[in-house]
Write a protein that holds these residues in place. Sequence first.
Motif, mmCIF file in Angstrom:
data_model
loop_
_atom_site.group_PDB
_atom_site.id
_atom_site.type_symbol
_atom_site.label_atom_id
_atom_site.label_comp_id
_atom_site.label_asym_id
_atom_site.label_seq_id
_atom_site.Cartn_x
_atom_site.Cartn_y
_atom_site.Cartn_z
ATOM 1 N N LEU A 22 11.035 -27.431 14.364
ATOM 2 C CA LEU A 22 10.825 -26.024 14.014
ATOM 3 C C LEU A 22 10.803 -25.820 12.505
ATOM 4 O O LEU A 22 10.388 -24.772 12.025
ATOM 5 N N TRP A 59 7.275 -24.254 23.599
ATOM 6 C CA TRP A 59 8.518 -24.886 23.154
ATOM 7 C C TRP A 59 9.391 -25.245 24.358
ATOM 8 O O TRP A 59 9.994 -26.311 24.398
ATOM 9 N N SER A 91 16.483 -22.377 18.095
ATOM 10 C CA SER A 91 15.882 -21.428 17.161
ATOM 11 C C SER A 91 16.943 -20.701 16.347
ATOM 12 O O SER A 91 16.657 -20.209 15.265
ATOM 13 N N PRO A 97 16.876 -28.394 15.500
ATOM 14 C CA PRO A 97 15.603 -27.747 15.862
ATOM 15 C C PRO A 97 14.457 -28.732 16.055
ATOM 16 O O PRO A 97 13.424 -28.622 15.424
ATOM 17 N N TYR A 98 14.671 -29.732 16.902
ATOM 18 C CA TYR A 98 13.605 -30.688 17.161
ATOM 19 C C TYR A 98 13.671 -31.186 18.602
ATOM 20 O O TYR A 98 14.710 -31.094 19.255
#
Length: 114
Positions: A22, A59, A91, A97-98
């Motif tokens: 992200l 996502w 988020s 964030p991966y």
Amino acid sequence: EVFNQNDVALGGNGRIMALVTLIPLPPGMPILRFKHAELGDVACQIGTMRKTELNAKDWNQCSEFYTCVMNARWRRRTGQQWYKYNAEKASGGVIPPYVICCLNTEGDLDWDRM
């Protein structure tokens, strides 16, 4: 050679894994090298970075694939526990964030495979 045998056995057809984040990764990431019990010496390198836009549904599909990959290893190691991934926490910065996803032979996210 062993990696190619695994690809054939799993029906990978030359697909590769990708790190989807992200936030952008810093330039010049070092190569990650480690010894794998079955594959031998493994070197992971960040290749060409590409920018794409994902909506919440995309996502979630990526995170579900990541959860399947993680549980394939997690369950083998623990025998009892499940890996859980919460996309909302990613988020919000609560968890990294991966996710790991699958690319097709053209280098695009392989939505059919995931």
